[in-house]
Design a protein around this motif. Structure first.
Motif, PDB file in Angstrom:
ATOM      1  N   HIS A   3      -4.754  16.302  -0.434  1.00  0.00           N
ATOM      2  CA  HIS A   3      -3.400  15.767  -0.283  1.00  0.00           C
ATOM      3  C   HIS A   3      -2.562  16.205  -1.476  1.00  0.00           C
ATOM      4  O   HIS A   3      -3.049  16.228  -2.611  1.00  0.00           O
ATOM      5  CB  HIS A   3      -3.432  14.239  -0.201  1.00  0.00           C
ATOM      6  CG  HIS A   3      -4.187  13.754   0.986  1.00  0.00           C
ATOM      7  ND1 HIS A   3      -5.478  13.336   0.902  1.00  0.00           N
ATOM      8  CD2 HIS A   3      -3.830  13.655   2.278  1.00  0.00           C
ATOM      9  CE1 HIS A   3      -5.892  12.986   2.104  1.00  0.00           C
ATOM     10  NE2 HIS A   3      -4.924  13.170   2.954  1.00  0.00           N
ATOM     11  N   PHE A   4      -1.312  16.526  -1.192  1.00  0.00           N
ATOM     12  CA  PHE A   4      -0.389  16.982  -2.233  1.00  0.00           C
ATOM     13  C   PHE A   4       0.903  16.199  -2.148  1.00  0.00           C
ATOM     14  O   PHE A   4       1.447  15.973  -1.059  1.00  0.00           O
ATOM     15  CB  PHE A   4      -0.121  18.486  -2.081  1.00  0.00           C
ATOM     16  CG  PHE A   4      -1.360  19.283  -2.305  1.00  0.00           C
ATOM     17  CD1 PHE A   4      -1.691  19.724  -3.575  1.00  0.00           C
ATOM     18  CD2 PHE A   4      -2.231  19.541  -1.266  1.00  0.00           C
ATOM     19  CE1 PHE A   4      -2.866  20.417  -3.793  1.00  0.00           C
ATOM     20  CE2 PHE A   4      -3.401  20.238  -1.465  1.00  0.00           C
ATOM     21  CZ  PHE A   4      -3.724  20.684  -2.735  1.00  0.00           C
ATOM     22  N   LEU A   5       1.366  15.759  -3.298  1.00  0.00           N
ATOM     23  CA  LEU A   5       2.631  15.041  -3.427  1.00  0.00           C
ATOM     24  C   LEU A   5       3.678  16.072  -3.846  1.00  0.00           C
ATOM     25  O   LEU A   5       3.593  16.646  -4.936  1.00  0.00           O
ATOM     26  CB  LEU A   5       2.496  13.938  -4.473  1.00  0.00           C
ATOM     27  CG  LEU A   5       3.695  13.040  -4.686  1.00  0.00           C
ATOM     28  CD1 LEU A   5       4.060  12.305  -3.404  1.00  0.00           C
ATOM     29  CD2 LEU A   5       3.397  12.046  -5.790  1.00  0.00           C
ATOM     30  N   ILE A   6       4.621  16.318  -2.954  1.00  0.00           N
ATOM     31  CA  ILE A   6       5.653  17.320  -3.211  1.00  0.00           C
ATOM     32  C   ILE A   6       6.977  16.604  -3.434  1.00  0.00           C
ATOM     33  O   ILE A   6       7.402  15.789  -2.613  1.00  0.00           O
ATOM     34  CB  ILE A   6       5.759  18.309  -2.036  1.00  0.00           C
ATOM     35  CG1 ILE A   6       4.412  19.033  -1.858  1.00  0.00           C
ATOM     36  CG2 ILE A   6       6.905  19.293  -2.265  1.00  0.00           C
ATOM     37  CD1 ILE A   6       4.393  20.020  -0.710  1.00  0.00           C
ATOM     38  N   THR A   7       7.596  16.901  -4.564  1.00  0.00           N
ATOM     39  CA  THR A   7       8.906  16.339  -4.887  1.00  0.00           C
ATOM     40  C   THR A   7       9.964  17.374  -4.526  1.00  0.00           C
ATOM     41  O   THR A   7       9.899  18.521  -4.972  1.00  0.00           O
ATOM     42  CB  THR A   7       9.005  15.979  -6.383  1.00  0.00           C
ATOM     43  OG1 THR A   7       7.947  15.091  -6.727  1.00  0.00           O
ATOM     44  CG2 THR A   7      10.344  15.324  -6.704  1.00  0.00           C
ATOM     45  N   LEU A  93      -6.231  10.319  -2.899  1.00  0.00           N
ATOM     46  CA  LEU A  93      -5.990   8.998  -2.321  1.00  0.00           C
ATOM     47  C   LEU A  93      -7.284   8.198  -2.306  1.00  0.00           C
ATOM     48  O   LEU A  93      -8.276   8.635  -1.715  1.00  0.00           O
ATOM     49  CB  LEU A  93      -5.458   9.138  -0.896  1.00  0.00           C
ATOM     50  CG  LEU A  93      -4.098   9.801  -0.770  1.00  0.00           C
ATOM     51  CD1 LEU A  93      -3.772  10.062   0.689  1.00  0.00           C
ATOM     52  CD2 LEU A  93      -3.032   8.957  -1.412  1.00  0.00           C
ATOM     53  N   TRP A  94      -7.270   7.056  -2.946  1.00  0.00           N
ATOM     54  CA  TRP A  94      -8.429   6.169  -2.957  1.00  0.00           C
ATOM     55  C   TRP A  94      -8.215   4.943  -2.084  1.00  0.00           C
ATOM     56  O   TRP A  94      -9.156   4.326  -1.643  1.00  0.00           O
ATOM     57  CB  TRP A  94      -8.743   5.731  -4.373  1.00  0.00           C
ATOM     58  CG  TRP A  94      -9.404   6.791  -5.198  1.00  0.00           C
ATOM     59  CD1 TRP A  94      -9.738   8.053  -4.812  1.00  0.00           C
ATOM     60  CD2 TRP A  94      -9.805   6.676  -6.547  1.00  0.00           C
ATOM     61  NE1 TRP A  94     -10.316   8.724  -5.840  1.00  0.00           N
ATOM     62  CE2 TRP A  94     -10.372   7.897  -6.938  1.00  0.00           C
ATOM     63  CE3 TRP A  94      -9.733   5.650  -7.492  1.00  0.00           C
ATOM     64  CZ2 TRP A  94     -10.886   8.130  -8.203  1.00  0.00           C
ATOM     65  CZ3 TRP A  94     -10.231   5.883  -8.751  1.00  0.00           C
ATOM     66  CH2 TRP A  94     -10.808   7.110  -9.105  1.00  0.00           C
ATOM     67  N   LEU A  95      -6.968   4.569  -1.870  1.00  0.00           N
ATOM     68  CA  LEU A  95      -6.650   3.387  -1.082  1.00  0.00           C
ATOM     69  C   LEU A  95      -5.673   3.747   0.018  1.00  0.00           C
ATOM     70  O   LEU A  95      -4.833   4.614  -0.160  1.00  0.00           O
ATOM     71  CB  LEU A  95      -5.993   2.310  -1.964  1.00  0.00           C
ATOM     72  CG  LEU A  95      -6.826   1.758  -3.100  1.00  0.00           C
ATOM     73  CD1 LEU A  95      -5.960   0.887  -3.996  1.00  0.00           C
ATOM     74  CD2 LEU A  95      -7.985   0.956  -2.556  1.00  0.00           C
ATOM     75  N   GLY A  96      -5.767   3.043   1.114  1.00  0.00           N
ATOM     76  CA  GLY A  96      -4.806   3.240   2.179  1.00  0.00           C
ATOM     77  C   GLY A  96      -5.444   3.169   3.543  1.00  0.00           C
ATOM     78  O   GLY A  96      -6.657   3.105   3.689  1.00  0.00           O
ATOM     79  N   VAL A  97      -4.614   3.197   4.547  1.00  0.00           N
ATOM     80  CA  VAL A  97      -5.072   3.052   5.925  1.00  0.00           C
ATOM     81  C   VAL A  97      -6.019   4.190   6.307  1.00  0.00           C
ATOM     82  O   VAL A  97      -7.068   3.958   6.884  1.00  0.00           O
ATOM     83  CB  VAL A  97      -3.859   3.004   6.885  1.00  0.00           C
ATOM     84  CG1 VAL A  97      -4.317   3.005   8.321  1.00  0.00           C
ATOM     85  CG2 VAL A  97      -3.007   1.792   6.578  1.00  0.00           C
ATOM     86  N   ARG A  98      -5.691   5.412   5.962  1.00  0.00           N
ATOM     87  CA  ARG A  98      -6.530   6.558   6.339  1.00  0.00           C
ATOM     88  C   ARG A  98      -7.886   6.530   5.645  1.00  0.00           C
ATOM     89  O   ARG A  98      -8.836   7.093   6.143  1.00  0.00           O
ATOM     90  CB  ARG A  98      -5.824   7.868   6.043  1.00  0.00           C
ATOM     91  CG  ARG A  98      -4.710   8.140   7.010  1.00  0.00           C
ATOM     92  CD  ARG A  98      -4.109   9.509   6.739  1.00  0.00           C
ATOM     93  NE  ARG A  98      -3.142   9.817   7.749  1.00  0.00           N
ATOM     94  CZ  ARG A  98      -3.379  10.590   8.793  1.00  0.00           C
ATOM     95  NH1 ARG A  98      -4.554  11.135   8.960  1.00  0.00           N
ATOM     96  NH2 ARG A  98      -2.428  10.821   9.681  1.00  0.00           N
ATOM     97  N   LEU A 102      -9.558  -0.046   1.823  1.00  0.00           N
ATOM     98  CA  LEU A 102     -10.023  -0.664   0.583  1.00  0.00           C
ATOM     99  C   LEU A 102     -10.907   0.298  -0.190  1.00  0.00           C
ATOM    100  O   LEU A 102     -11.685   1.048   0.396  1.00  0.00           O
ATOM    101  CB  LEU A 102     -10.835  -1.931   0.881  1.00  0.00           C
ATOM    102  CG  LEU A 102     -10.110  -3.050   1.613  1.00  0.00           C
ATOM    103  CD1 LEU A 102     -11.104  -4.144   1.990  1.00  0.00           C
ATOM    104  CD2 LEU A 102      -8.998  -3.626   0.733  1.00  0.00           C
ATOM    105  N   LEU A 103     -10.795   0.232  -1.513  1.00  0.00           N
ATOM    106  CA  LEU A 103     -11.672   1.048  -2.359  1.00  0.00           C
ATOM    107  C   LEU A 103     -13.101   0.541  -2.268  1.00  0.00           C
ATOM    108  O   LEU A 103     -14.038   1.311  -2.136  1.00  0.00           O
ATOM    109  CB  LEU A 103     -11.183   1.000  -3.803  1.00  0.00           C
ATOM    110  CG  LEU A 103     -11.914   1.863  -4.812  1.00  0.00           C
ATOM    111  CD1 LEU A 103     -11.882   3.323  -4.384  1.00  0.00           C
ATOM    112  CD2 LEU A 103     -11.270   1.722  -6.170  1.00  0.00           C
ATOM    113  N   ARG A 104     -13.262  -0.777  -2.299  1.00  0.00           N
ATOM    114  CA  ARG A 104     -14.593  -1.399  -2.150  1.00  0.00           C
ATOM    115  C   ARG A 104     -14.499  -2.431  -1.040  1.00  0.00           C
ATOM    116  O   ARG A 104     -13.581  -3.249  -1.038  1.00  0.00           O
ATOM    117  CB  ARG A 104     -15.016  -2.078  -3.448  1.00  0.00           C
ATOM    118  CG  ARG A 104     -15.318  -1.092  -4.562  1.00  0.00           C
ATOM    119  CD  ARG A 104     -15.669  -1.813  -5.810  1.00  0.00           C
ATOM    120  NE  ARG A 104     -14.408  -2.362  -6.354  1.00  0.00           N
ATOM    121  CZ  ARG A 104     -14.341  -3.188  -7.385  1.00  0.00           C
ATOM    122  NH1 ARG A 104     -15.409  -3.583  -7.978  1.00  0.00           N
ATOM    123  NH2 ARG A 104     -13.175  -3.617  -7.809  1.00  0.00           N
TER     124      ARG A 104
END
Length: 107
Positions: A3-7, A93-98, A102-104
């Motif tokens: 995943h890449f965050l593009i500004t 990405l560690w957290l999120g719907v995809r 949850l991380l744990r």
């Protein structure tokens, strides 16, 4: 897939007298971005800050590498005109719907 965050920031053809959705070529830009969402290339996107017409926008792109992430946006009618790429950062990405949310898992 990474995943890449593009500004994306306002480019040379941005008209400061008009809102984001009133810029020339809005319909083409919106259709292009919607298609990337449908294809699962763009996961999230939108303007930063309280004033949606003033600042940069962020787009989260799923791609194998940074070059592919940038290349996914080159056919956007606003590319290098109304919007320019300001930065591209890999985002783990560690957290999120995809990722299951949850991380744990709860104990």
């Amino acid at each position: 897939m990474a995943h890449f965050l593009i500004t994306l920031d306002r480019g040379p053809e941005w008209d400061a007298r008009r809102g984001r959705r009133s810029q020339d070529g809005w319909d083409g830009h919106a259709a292009f971005m919607d298609e990337l969402v449908r294809r699962g290339v763009v996961l999230l996107g939108g303007p930063l800050g309280d004033d949606v017409d003033a600042g940069p926008a962020l787009v989260v792109v799923a791609a194998p590498d940074a070059a592919a992430a940038v290349n996914a946006l080159v056919d956007d009618p606003w590319h290098d005109s109304v919007l320019v790429t300001k930065s591209v950062d890999r985002w783990t990405l560690w957290l999120g719907v995809r990722s299951g949310g949850l991380l744990r898992p709860p104990q």
